[in-house]
Scaffold this active site. Structure first.
Site, PDB file in Angstrom:
ATOM      1  N   LYS A  41     -10.668  10.391  -3.201  1.00 63.29           N
ATOM      2  CA  LYS A  41      -9.288  10.865  -3.353  1.00 63.29           C
ATOM      3  C   LYS A  41      -9.231  12.292  -3.897  1.00 63.29           C
ATOM      4  O   LYS A  41      -8.383  13.081  -3.500  1.00 63.29           O
ATOM      5  CB  LYS A  41      -8.509   9.937  -4.290  1.00 63.29           C
ATOM      6  CG  LYS A  41      -8.006   8.678  -3.644  1.00 63.29           C
ATOM      7  CD  LYS A  41      -6.939   7.996  -4.466  1.00 63.29           C
ATOM      8  CE  LYS A  41      -7.395   7.548  -5.818  1.00 63.29           C
ATOM      9  NZ  LYS A  41      -6.368   6.744  -6.525  1.00 63.29           N
ATOM     10  N   SER A  65     -10.661   1.113  -6.658  1.00 62.39           N
ATOM     11  CA  SER A  65     -10.180   1.728  -7.890  1.00 62.39           C
ATOM     12  C   SER A  65     -11.281   1.967  -8.917  1.00 62.39           C
ATOM     13  O   SER A  65     -11.072   1.797 -10.117  1.00 62.39           O
ATOM     14  CB  SER A  65      -9.071   0.864  -8.517  1.00 62.39           C
ATOM     15  OG  SER A  65      -8.343   1.586  -9.470  1.00 62.39           O
ATOM     16  N   ASP A  85      -3.076   1.067  -9.940  1.00 68.04           N
ATOM     17  CA  ASP A  85      -4.484   0.836 -10.269  1.00 68.04           C
ATOM     18  C   ASP A  85      -4.670   0.607 -11.762  1.00 68.04           C
ATOM     19  O   ASP A  85      -5.358  -0.326 -12.193  1.00 68.04           O
ATOM     20  CB  ASP A  85      -5.333   2.032  -9.821  1.00 68.04           C
ATOM     21  CG  ASP A  85      -5.252   2.292  -8.340  1.00 68.04           C
ATOM     22  OD1 ASP A  85      -4.737   1.422  -7.601  1.00 68.04           O
ATOM     23  OD2 ASP A  85      -5.687   3.369  -7.897  1.00 68.04           O
ATOM     24  N   GLU A  90       0.824  -1.217   0.000  1.00 63.88           N
ATOM     25  CA  GLU A  90       0.000   0.000   0.000  1.00 63.88           C
ATOM     26  C   GLU A  90       0.852   1.258   0.000  1.00 63.88           C
ATOM     27  O   GLU A  90       1.807   1.387   0.768  1.00 63.88           O
ATOM     28  CB  GLU A  90      -0.912  -0.002   1.242  1.00 63.88           C
ATOM     29  CG  GLU A  90      -2.295   0.519   0.952  1.00 63.88           C
ATOM     30  CD  GLU A  90      -3.010  -0.341  -0.087  1.00 63.88           C
ATOM     31  OE1 GLU A  90      -3.193   0.159  -1.223  1.00 63.88           O
ATOM     32  OE2 GLU A  90      -3.358  -1.477   0.215  1.00 63.88           O
TER      33      GLU A  90
END
Length: 504
Positions: A249, A156, A201, A56
């Site tokens: 995000k 994602s 992603d 991550e």
């Protein structure tokens, strides 16, 4: 060697099972398209979401990650038409129809201050036309989207949407590029909306193979190695559980995602200076400089005859970098100010901001926790390498379950304590999961909410999911129906990557 985006005419070339269910969805999308536009679509672009098993926040540090594509995906049905106008509708009425025209010069205007769903499509559209270098006369496009990836939960969905838009635009203009170029274009495209990502992603969505996870390396070049999980008895299973805490995000980037990117890049600059390699061409010419580049250059300079096996080389180097970073950054355990960082580097604060691109990706922070961010980045990269090593070891015993689970649990601890990208709900659901039989539980995606992923034995999967429903969802979200919960907590397996479904 470049690989082409698959163009298929049968759904079993995309999905491994549940073909009737997928067929009904594609048929419904086609019929909805005809209802909206009065004609058949030319094709359907498909890009899946992904779950990151481990690794991550280290893709943008240049380190390898270990995700897999999942079955939930983004579909965009497309018909090329005359003119240069683009119309985008969605089968979900929550997202209103949008229309825009091709703009010579800018291609498409994207207002980052307006969080409109069409911006993600515009990003892909703009990036695709720039990549094919044929922006003089793009075709008009009629589009209808159907997305099954949950939104803002770390699977994602936004990157799948951008990837799908890139492929749709390229295909409509008869210029579909290789998988590698589509990945490159999609990564660059998403930055138009202000997200400073590292490429995991998009690479997972485009280049994944069915039944395999992906060990993705970004430096010195993009390389994707399919890795199968051990053939244990009972088989390994992964369960995705949504905390129901949304983390957008694009909205929270200045204090969360983009801030962490900037912290790792300032950390790379300062560590390179500490190691006396900042002026080396590999570091001086890097834009941006990452921890991986610093590590490679340090070892190229200090250990030029390093010829260990790849796994041993990774583990040795990462262990040394952990020690070096810890010794250097520990002088400021509470964090460095921007002035501290600029002063150490011998440059102005504005010059430092330019080096880490805060002009394009604004951040909000008084201090940068470089010690904690570096410790997470190097230790997480080490866990990724060890995870792959276990998968490829040939061990199918219970020790394999335990080893993989321990690495996932250590990753969650690091995300929570060092990278500070967890949240109380993620911590709670991981704790409940371990008590219910998970061998490894961690957040997945950017964090700060969203989804968690859990390693379980397949024969205990149903009981495990039932325990999560009882101890987490029933207590926090009693209004969720059984049907709702099917999309909130579910088992998953590795899916194939992106494709173009062409009508015969």
């Amino acid at each position: 060697m470049d690989h082409s985006i698959p163009i298929v005419s049968a759904l079993d070339d995309i999905y491994a099972d549940n073909l009737l269910q997928h067929g009904a969805r594609y048929q419904a999308l086609t019929e909805a398209f005809i209802k909206v536009y009065g004609a058949m679509p030319d094709f359907i672009a498909r890009a899946p979401g992904r779950v990151n098993i481990i690794g991550e926040h280290i893709d943008y540090c240049g380190f390898p990650v270990f995700p897999m594509a999942i079955v939930p995906d983004c579909l965009i049905a497309v018909k090329a038409v005359g003119g240069s106008s683009v119309k985008l509708s969605n089968v979900n009425a929550k997202f209103p129809t949008r229309q825009f025209d091709y703009q010579p010069g800018s291609i498409a205007e994207i207002d980052e201050s307006t969080h409109d769903w069409v911006n993600y499509f515009k990003c892909g559209y703009k990036g695709a036309l720039e990549a094919i270098a044929d922006t003089a006369s793009p075709v008009g496009m009629q589009c209808l989207m159907d997305g099954s990836v949950p939104i803002s939960v770390g699977l994602s969905s936004s990157s799948a949407f951008v990837c799908c838009a890139v492929m749709a635009t390229m295909r409509a203009n008869d210029r579909l590029l290789s998988q590698e170029r589509v990945v490159e274009t999609s990564v660059a495209s998403e930055r138009y909306i202000g997200t400073n990502g590292g490429g995991m992603d998009q690479t997972t969505s485009i280049m994944s193979q069915s039944q395999s996870a992906a060990f993705i390396e970004f430096s010195p070049m993009l390389r994707v190695t399919p890795v199968r999980f051990p053939s244990t008895t009972p088989p390994i299973a992964f369960v995705i559980a949504n905390t129901m805490v949304e983390s957008d995000k694009a909205v929270t980037a200045p204090t969360n995602y983009n801030l962490r990117v900037v912290e790792t890049r300032i950390g790379a600059l300062m560590l390179a200076k500490h190691l006396n390699i900042l002026e080396h061409s590999a570091c001086a010419n890097a834009d941006p400089l990452t921890f991986k580049t610093v590590m490679d250059e340090f070892f190229a300079s200090s250990y030029p005859s390093d010829c260990d096996s790849p796994v041993l080389k990774w583990t040795k180097r990462l262990a040394v970098m952990l020690e070096q970073a810890g010794a250097f950054f520990t002088t400021h355990p509470q964090g460095f100010t921007l002035g501290d960082c600029a002063g150490y580097l011998g440059i102005s604060a504005s010059d430092l901001a330019g080096l880490v691109h805060t002009d394009r990706y604004p951040i909000q922070a008084d201090r940068f926790k470089l010690l904690q961010r570096a410790q997470h980045a190097f230790s997480e990269a080490l866990r990724v390498v060890k995870f792959r090593q276990v998968c490829e070891s040939g061990d199918t015993s219970d020790k394999c379950f335990v080893a993989l689970g321990d690495l996932m649990n250590e990753s969650q601890d690091s995300c929570r304590d060092l990278f500070e990208c967890s949240c109380p709900e993620l911590d709670e659901i991981c704790d409940i999961a371990r008590k219910a039989g998970s061998l490894g539980s961690r957040l997945t995606g950017a964090g700060w909410g969203g989804c968690s992923v859990h390693l379980v034995r397949q024969d205990g999967c149903d009981n495990f999911i039932a325990a999560l429903k009882q101890d987490y969802y029933l207590k926090r979200f009693p209004q969720l129906s059984d049907e709702d919960l099917k999309h909130v907590v579910f088992a998953t397996s590795p899916s194939s990557g992106a494709a173009i479904y062409a009508f015969d």
